[in-house]
Design an enzyme around this catalytic site. Structure first.
Site, PDB file in Angstrom:
ATOM      1  N   GLN A  10       0.852  -1.196   0.000  1.00  0.00           N
ATOM      2  CA  GLN A  10       0.000   0.000   0.000  1.00  0.00           C
ATOM      3  C   GLN A  10       0.885   1.243   0.000  1.00  0.00           C
ATOM      4  O   GLN A  10       0.385   2.355  -0.104  1.00  0.00           O
ATOM      5  CB  GLN A  10      -0.876   0.004   1.261  1.00  0.00           C
ATOM      6  CG  GLN A  10      -1.787  -1.196   1.376  1.00  0.00           C
ATOM      7  CD  GLN A  10      -2.386  -1.285   2.775  1.00  0.00           C
ATOM      8  OE1 GLN A  10      -3.403  -0.677   3.073  1.00  0.00           O
ATOM      9  NE2 GLN A  10      -1.749  -2.049   3.640  1.00  0.00           N
ATOM     10  N   ASN A  11       2.193   1.034   0.123  1.00  0.00           N
ATOM     11  CA  ASN A  11       3.105   2.169   0.253  1.00  0.00           C
ATOM     12  C   ASN A  11       3.445   2.774  -1.106  1.00  0.00           C
ATOM     13  O   ASN A  11       3.492   2.080  -2.118  1.00  0.00           O
ATOM     14  CB  ASN A  11       4.395   1.740   0.952  1.00  0.00           C
ATOM     15  CG  ASN A  11       4.129   1.221   2.349  1.00  0.00           C
ATOM     16  OD1 ASN A  11       3.046   1.449   2.889  1.00  0.00           O
ATOM     17  ND2 ASN A  11       5.085   0.521   2.932  1.00  0.00           N
ATOM     18  N   HIS A  33      -1.527   1.732  -4.099  1.00  0.00           N
ATOM     19  CA  HIS A  33      -1.884   3.140  -3.899  1.00  0.00           C
ATOM     20  C   HIS A  33      -0.969   4.097  -4.650  1.00  0.00           C
ATOM     21  O   HIS A  33      -0.875   5.267  -4.302  1.00  0.00           O
ATOM     22  CB  HIS A  33      -1.910   3.470  -2.403  1.00  0.00           C
ATOM     23  CG  HIS A  33      -3.010   2.773  -1.655  1.00  0.00           C
ATOM     24  ND1 HIS A  33      -2.991   2.544  -0.298  1.00  0.00           N
ATOM     25  CD2 HIS A  33      -4.185   2.238  -2.105  1.00  0.00           C
ATOM     26  CE1 HIS A  33      -4.097   1.902   0.063  1.00  0.00           C
ATOM     27  NE2 HIS A  33      -4.829   1.698  -1.016  1.00  0.00           N
ATOM     28  N   CYS A  81       1.253  21.599 -15.926  1.00  0.00           N
ATOM     29  CA  CYS A  81       1.586  20.936 -17.187  1.00  0.00           C
ATOM     30  C   CYS A  81       1.737  21.963 -18.312  1.00  0.00           C
ATOM     31  O   CYS A  81       1.218  23.077 -18.212  1.00  0.00           O
ATOM     32  CB  CYS A  81       0.457  19.963 -17.513  1.00  0.00           C
ATOM     33  SG  CYS A  81       0.653  19.056 -19.045  1.00  0.00           S
ATOM     34  N   GLY A  85       3.020  -4.582   9.015  1.00  0.00           N
ATOM     35  CA  GLY A  85       3.010  -3.128   9.240  1.00  0.00           C
ATOM     36  C   GLY A  85       1.848  -2.384   8.628  1.00  0.00           C
ATOM     37  O   GLY A  85       2.024  -1.295   8.093  1.00  0.00           O
ATOM     38  N   THR A  86       0.668  -2.986   8.718  1.00  0.00           N
ATOM     39  CA  THR A  86      -0.517  -2.257   8.254  1.00  0.00           C
ATOM     40  C   THR A  86      -1.626  -2.334   9.295  1.00  0.00           C
ATOM     41  O   THR A  86      -1.799  -3.373   9.930  1.00  0.00           O
ATOM     42  CB  THR A  86      -1.025  -2.785   6.886  1.00  0.00           C
ATOM     43  OG1 THR A  86      -2.236  -2.081   6.532  1.00  0.00           O
ATOM     44  CG2 THR A  86      -1.291  -4.279   6.869  1.00  0.00           C
ATOM     45  N   GLU A 135       1.695  -3.852  17.148  1.00  0.00           N
ATOM     46  CA  GLU A 135       0.526  -4.012  18.033  1.00  0.00           C
ATOM     47  C   GLU A 135      -0.581  -4.791  17.328  1.00  0.00           C
ATOM     48  O   GLU A 135      -0.519  -5.027  16.118  1.00  0.00           O
ATOM     49  CB  GLU A 135       0.014  -2.648  18.500  1.00  0.00           C
ATOM     50  CG  GLU A 135      -0.421  -1.753  17.359  1.00  0.00           C
ATOM     51  CD  GLU A 135      -0.756  -0.338  17.806  1.00  0.00           C
ATOM     52  OE1 GLU A 135      -0.261   0.103  18.862  1.00  0.00           O
ATOM     53  OE2 GLU A 135      -1.529   0.316  17.085  1.00  0.00           O
TER      54      GLU A 135
END
Ligand code: BJW
Ligand code: ZN
Length: 246
Positions: free
Chosen positions: A101-102, A119, A147, A186-187, A214
């Site tokens: 997702q990073n 993402h 642009c 880590g998500t 956690e």
């Protein structure tokens, strides 16, 4: 030292395909702030207020300030032991797929070959008018990037309410359906449809292993959870696996 279970090692030994589904926590030890939780950058800044197209149209300066700041942090950061371990697993296992997702590109920089980015990627940008892609650095100027057609340039990332890139999501779903072991690293697993891949893997009988500092929304789905820093725990998996192969 973390005790890696024999069951996990046995699963890794038998696996044909492994998926690492990763989130902001895997890059935390590279110095990139996470979004939520006690150290989350979004405790002060509400994600929905910045990471959406309406906010960008209302106040492109503010949204660009946020991305320029993050681009700078990411540019100065390096892959950590967790990214490197995942890349090293490629030497030992038949298929290692990273679904992330990073937007920070650290998995590729660590050497991972199959990386699906759900993402987007902060190194890419595009014009909202003509869709021309830009990869130059914009942080050197104070102006909002524009642009040649006059349209606003935005980072090529997925904001709330936007569809995920179809090819990346499709390939990730395929990997989640066919893998034997699915790591969740880590998500917080609260953002959809990315988090639904965990359920897809479970429905297709993958062995689910979580690594997080956690408990999360999805801990109850796991076959095993390891609580601690990804950069400390993932190398232990590799070590235990290599020891078992000797
Ligand atoms: C460590 C650690 C260490 C720390 N070691 N661990 C179904 C149900 C409910 C809502 C929805 C739904 N479907 C869609 C929605 C709406 C929405 C959504 O999910 N909202 C929820 C928040 C409720 N989803 C969308 O809008 C998505 N689009 C979509 O669905 O399109 C269809 C559609 C179209 C039109 C109309 C309606 C629907 C798009 C979501 C895009 C998310 N984008 C962001 C920003 C990307 C760009 C950027 O970076 O700026 O993606 S939001 C942000 O959250 C970012 C992340 O990728 C994503 C996930 O966060 P992540 O990675 O989990 O980070 P954290 O911070 O939450 O967690 C870090 C974890 O690490 C913690 O658990 C720590 O404990 C841990 N940790 N240190 C190990 N050392
Ligand atoms: Zn344009």
């Amino acid at each position: 030292m973390y005790k890696i279970s024999e069951r996990t090692i046995e699963k890794l030994r038998q696996t044909k395909s492994i998926v690492f589904f990763t989130g902001a926590g895997i890059s935390a030890e590279s110095g990139i702030p996470i979004f939520r939780g006690k150290d989350g950058i979004w405790n002060k800044l509400k994600p929905e207020e910045l990471a959406n197209f309406d906010a960008f149209m209302r106040n492109p300066e503010m949204v660009w300030e946020w991305y320029k700041h993050r681009k700078q942090i990411i540019k100065e950061s390096q892959p950590n032991a967790a990214h490197k371990t995942i890349a090293e697993f490629q030497k030992y296992l038949p298929e290692v797929v990273v679904v992330t997702q990073n937007i920070d590109n650290l998995h590729r920089r660590a050497g991972s070959k199959i990386v699906y980015e759900l993402h987007g990627n902060i190194e890419r940008n595009y014009c909202i008018n003509c869709h021309k892609f830009y990869t130059e650095d914009f942080e050197l100027t104070d102006k909002i990037p524009t642009c040649e057609c006059g349209g606003l340039i935005r980072p090529d990332v997925v904001w709330f309410g936007e569809y995920l890139p179809e090819d990346q999501l499709g390939a990730s779903e395929k990997a989640a359906k066919s893998c034997n072991v699915f790591f969740v690293v880590g998500t917080s697993a609260v953002v959809y449809p990315a988090a639904s891949l965990i359920y897809t893997a479970k429905e297709n009988s993958a062995y689910l292993i979580e690594v997080n500092i956690e408990e999360t929304e999805v801990s109850r789905l796991m076959n095993e959870s390891y609580f601690g820093k990804a950069g400390e725990i993932l190398p232990e998996f590799l070590e235990a696996y290599k020891k078992d192969c000797r």
